[in-house]
Write a protein that holds these residues in place. Sequence first.
Motif, PDB file in Angstrom:
ATOM      1  N   LYS A  13       0.834  -1.207   0.000  1.00  9.70           N
ATOM      2  CA  LYS A  13       0.000   0.000   0.000  1.00  9.70           C
ATOM      3  C   LYS A  13       0.869   1.258   0.000  1.00  9.70           C
ATOM      4  N   ASN A  14       1.913   1.252   0.837  1.00 10.23           N
ATOM      5  CA  ASN A  14       2.811   2.407   0.897  1.00 10.23           C
ATOM      6  C   ASN A  14       3.562   2.592  -0.422  1.00 10.23           C
ATOM      7  N   LEU A  15       3.958   1.481  -1.020  1.00  5.82           N
ATOM      8  CA  LEU A  15       4.652   1.536  -2.309  1.00  5.82           C
ATOM      9  C   LEU A  15       3.756   2.183  -3.364  1.00  5.82           C
ATOM     10  N   ARG A  16       2.485   1.795  -3.373  1.00  5.03           N
ATOM     11  CA  ARG A  16       1.539   2.357  -4.340  1.00  5.03           C
ATOM     12  C   ARG A  16       1.330   3.853  -4.101  1.00  5.03           C
ATOM     13  N   LYS A  17       1.214   4.249  -2.839  1.00  2.00           N
ATOM     14  CA  LYS A  17       1.040   5.672  -2.522  1.00  2.00           C
ATOM     15  C   LYS A  17       2.232   6.492  -2.978  1.00  2.00           C
ATOM     16  N   GLU A  18       3.437   5.965  -2.703  1.00  2.00           N
ATOM     17  CA  GLU A  18       4.647   6.726  -2.983  1.00  2.00           C
ATOM     18  C   GLU A  18       5.056   6.694  -4.455  1.00  2.00           C
ATOM     19  N   TRP A  19       4.910   5.532  -5.109  1.00  2.00           N
ATOM     20  CA  TRP A  19       5.453   5.370  -6.465  1.00  2.00           C
ATOM     21  C   TRP A  19       4.407   5.106  -7.542  1.00  2.00           C
ATOM     22  N   GLY A  20       3.183   4.766  -7.156  1.00  2.00           N
ATOM     23  CA  GLY A  20       2.128   4.544  -8.143  1.00  2.00           C
ATOM     24  C   GLY A  20       1.828   3.080  -8.388  1.00  2.00           C
ATOM     25  N   GLU A  21       0.758   2.864  -9.118  1.00  2.00           N
ATOM     26  CA  GLU A  21       0.239   1.524  -9.398  1.00  2.00           C
ATOM     27  C   GLU A  21       1.204   0.675 -10.228  1.00  2.00           C
ATOM     28  N   GLU A  22       1.850   1.297 -11.203  1.00  2.00           N
ATOM     29  CA  GLU A  22       2.745   0.557 -12.097  1.00  2.00           C
ATOM     30  C   GLU A  22       3.921  -0.059 -11.333  1.00  2.00           C
ATOM     31  N   VAL A  23       4.513   0.696 -10.429  1.00  2.00           N
ATOM     32  CA  VAL A  23       5.643   0.185  -9.637  1.00  2.00           C
ATOM     33  C   VAL A  23       5.168  -0.915  -8.702  1.00  2.00           C
ATOM     34  N   LYS A  24       4.011  -0.709  -8.065  1.00  2.00           N
ATOM     35  CA  LYS A  24       3.457  -1.733  -7.170  1.00  2.00           C
ATOM     36  C   LYS A  24       3.244  -3.040  -7.935  1.00  2.00           C
ATOM     37  N   ASN A  25       2.690  -2.952  -9.141  1.00  2.00           N
ATOM     38  CA  ASN A  25       2.449  -4.151  -9.940  1.00  2.00           C
ATOM     39  C   ASN A  25       3.751  -4.831 -10.357  1.00  2.00           C
ATOM     40  N   ALA A  26       4.785  -4.036 -10.628  1.00  8.02           N
ATOM     41  CA  ALA A  26       6.089  -4.611 -10.984  1.00  8.02           C
ATOM     42  C   ALA A  26       6.671  -5.386  -9.808  1.00  8.02           C
ATOM     43  N   VAL A  27       6.524  -4.861  -8.612  1.00 10.30           N
ATOM     44  CA  VAL A  27       7.020  -5.551  -7.411  1.00 10.30           C
ATOM     45  C   VAL A  27       6.227  -6.831  -7.185  1.00 10.30           C
ATOM     46  N   LYS A  28       4.912  -6.774  -7.346  1.00 11.36           N
ATOM     47  CA  LYS A  28       4.083  -7.977  -7.192  1.00 11.36           C
ATOM     48  C   LYS A  28       4.502  -9.055  -8.186  1.00 11.36           C
ATOM     49  N   THR A  29       4.721  -8.653  -9.432  1.00 15.77           N
ATOM     50  CA  THR A  29       5.146  -9.606 -10.462  1.00 15.77           C
ATOM     51  C   THR A  29       6.485 -10.232 -10.101  1.00 15.77           C
ATOM     52  N   ALA A  30       7.408  -9.420  -9.615  1.00 13.68           N
ATOM     53  CA  ALA A  30       8.731  -9.928  -9.226  1.00 13.68           C
ATOM     54  C   ALA A  30       8.605 -10.937  -8.087  1.00 13.68           C
ATOM     55  N   LEU A  31       7.760 -10.655  -7.095  1.00 11.45           N
ATOM     56  CA  LEU A  31       7.572 -11.583  -5.981  1.00 11.45           C
ATOM     57  C   LEU A  31       6.976 -12.909  -6.449  1.00 11.45           C
ATOM     58  N   VAL A  32       5.985 -12.828  -7.314  1.00 13.46           N
ATOM     59  CA  VAL A  32       5.354 -14.040  -7.835  1.00 13.46           C
ATOM     60  C   VAL A  32       6.371 -14.872  -8.613  1.00 13.46           C
ATOM     61  N   GLU A  33       7.182 -14.203  -9.449  1.00 14.41           N
ATOM     62  CA  GLU A  33       8.177 -14.925 -10.244  1.00 14.41           C
ATOM     63  C   GLU A  33       9.270 -15.527  -9.376  1.00 14.41           C
ATOM     64  N   LEU A  34       9.706 -14.813  -8.341  1.00 14.33           N
ATOM     65  CA  LEU A  34      10.702 -15.375  -7.428  1.00 14.33           C
ATOM     66  C   LEU A  34      10.167 -16.644  -6.775  1.00 14.33           C
ATOM     67  N   ASN A  35       8.921 -16.600  -6.357  1.00  8.45           N
ATOM     68  CA  ASN A  35       8.316 -17.784  -5.731  1.00  8.45           C
ATOM     69  C   ASN A  35       8.102 -18.913  -6.730  1.00  8.45           C
ATOM     70  N   GLU A  36       7.790 -18.572  -7.959  1.00  5.97           N
ATOM     71  CA  GLU A  36       7.544 -19.578  -8.992  1.00  5.97           C
ATOM     72  C   GLU A  36       8.823 -20.321  -9.354  1.00  5.97           C
TER      73      GLU A  36
END
Length: 78
Positions: A13-36
């Motif tokens: 939530k803080n990431l989205r507030k500070e950097w926006g939706e696009e950055v938040k989604n990039a971090v989510k994608t990176a986490l999912v891929e690391l786990n995959e």
Amino acid sequence: MKEVVDEDDEKLKNLRKEWGEEVKNAVKTALVELNEFNPSGRYTVPVLWNFEQERKATLKEGIAHMIKEIKTRKRKLP
């Protein structure tokens, strides 16, 4: 079993507030891929990528690209 990224996580939530939706989604994608690719260690694993289609490349695509590169380099040699 599949791990899901928690949308209500304070850090996201803080990431989205500070950097926006696009950055938040990039971090989510990176986490999912690391786990995959490596759920036990969460360290990076190299993956062949098809940037034109924004997806993982197949082995066939990787080999075709390597052959194209080799042919190009042979033509440049004196």
